[in-house]
Write an enzyme that holds these catalytic residues in place. Sequence first.
Site, PDB file in Angstrom:
ATOM      1  CG  HIS A  32      -1.944  -1.134   1.172  1.00 55.26           C
ATOM      2  ND1 HIS A  32      -2.738  -1.451   0.098  1.00 55.26           N
ATOM      3  CD2 HIS A  32      -2.163  -2.091   2.121  1.00 55.26           C
ATOM      4  CE1 HIS A  32      -3.430  -2.557   0.385  1.00 55.26           C
ATOM      5  NE2 HIS A  32      -3.100  -2.972   1.594  1.00 55.26           N
ATOM      6  CG  ASP A  69      -5.150  -6.130  -0.487  1.00 52.31           C
ATOM      7  OD1 ASP A  69      -5.170  -7.098   0.288  1.00 52.31           O
ATOM      8  OD2 ASP A  69      -5.191  -4.948  -0.085  1.00 52.31           O
TER       9      ASP A  69
END
Length: 448
Positions: free
Chosen positions: A275, A326
């Site tokens: 991220h 993800d």
Amino acid sequence: VTAYLLERAWVDGAVHDDVYVEIDGVRFSAVELVGGSLNMSGLGSADKFRFPRSTGEISRLPGLTIPGLANCHSHAFHRALRGRTQRERGTFWTWREQMYAVAERLDPDSYLALATATYREMVAAGITSVGEFHYLHHQADGSPYDDANAMGHALVEAATQAGLRIRLLDTCYLSSGFGEPPEGVQRRFSDGTADAWADRVRDLGDDAGAAIHSVRAVPDDELATVVEASRGRPLHVHLSEQTKENDDCVAAYGATPTQLLADHGVLGPLTSAVHATHLTDDDIAHLGGTHTYACFCPTTERDLGDGVGPSRLLHDGGSPLTLGSDSHAVVDLFEEMRAVELDERLATRSRGHWSAAELLEAATSNGHRSLGYDDAGRIAVGARADLVTLDTTTPRTAGTGRDEHTAVFSASAADVAQVVVDGRVVFRRGDEEGIGRELAAAVERLYP
Ligand SMILES: [Zn+2]
């Protein structure tokens, strides 16, 4: 030895017409740019080119062939949330409650079924390696299964059945928040201490990588143990996805999450920061200066309302970009690739931050390297023989020029016509129907 004539292919940083490849076992043994001078009828007799070991048929692959894609950040069980967590309004934290409810229901059998179907969806999307960030370790009350790695073994078996490589990133998760003990389903994630985590991970062997769930979930005085146990292997960590995590980290330690990881030796060229959304200039300097990978997951970050991370600043500072799906709200690395550029355009109100070539490199060679596969993600002699062939005649791809811009700015996972992993065909168009049925069965058994 298997031989292919690729109509167009991404080789050495450019798209070429007519690329002849031979595969010996799991690796490319020949990659030759034969230009327009070769045609199929001439293959048997032409002496301009030598095909020393090809004995059988040469398969012609029409379309645009690219190297295998690396999905560097996956939580396989989140696939069961697609279309369900989007039904209600909510926050990252209410999404997390729904995710925990699914995590509560899984056992090694149902996880094997769900992960196998999820990995088949990945293979169908051209993904040839997955980095599985795995924290669902134990039984519901927190006690280990008879095989303490039963869940991890289920994931490895799932990847084997689906036909892609897996780097199991076994994740250390010890606390619910800064200093808070795990509660509820989080007890399934925790080994109690980093030493106990390291003992369990040792039994997974040399193939397993490691992960630190986040600075929320691993106290600062346990970080060094994880770093030591994972030395020489890929080490991944969720970093600064939410501003609340940053605020809580500063309150607890007087340091940003990046600073805390830097202080404890977590960053480095085998580490991936997943991220890396909300960063200070100093954070970016720490990550770039240590050549830590920045793993962006734009479709998930979009779904969760995380924000847009400074992808270009990280790259320019020394952090190579990689990509992951993800939470699997979307499994489509073509969408992830272009999202990096398109999101940056929205954030900066200007265009042209990333070239298609750079984004393709992020999704292929960078990604594989970050998972410890230095020998994959390229169509080159000696590299692992992965080939992802895109149909360039679909409504999405037709008329797009058929070069790397087709792959990055036009194609979707639905345009993948064939996938080869380690020399073996693992997906052909037409397999989708069976994969859909398998996914439906694996997900629906979790919602009785
Ligand atoms: Zn994640």
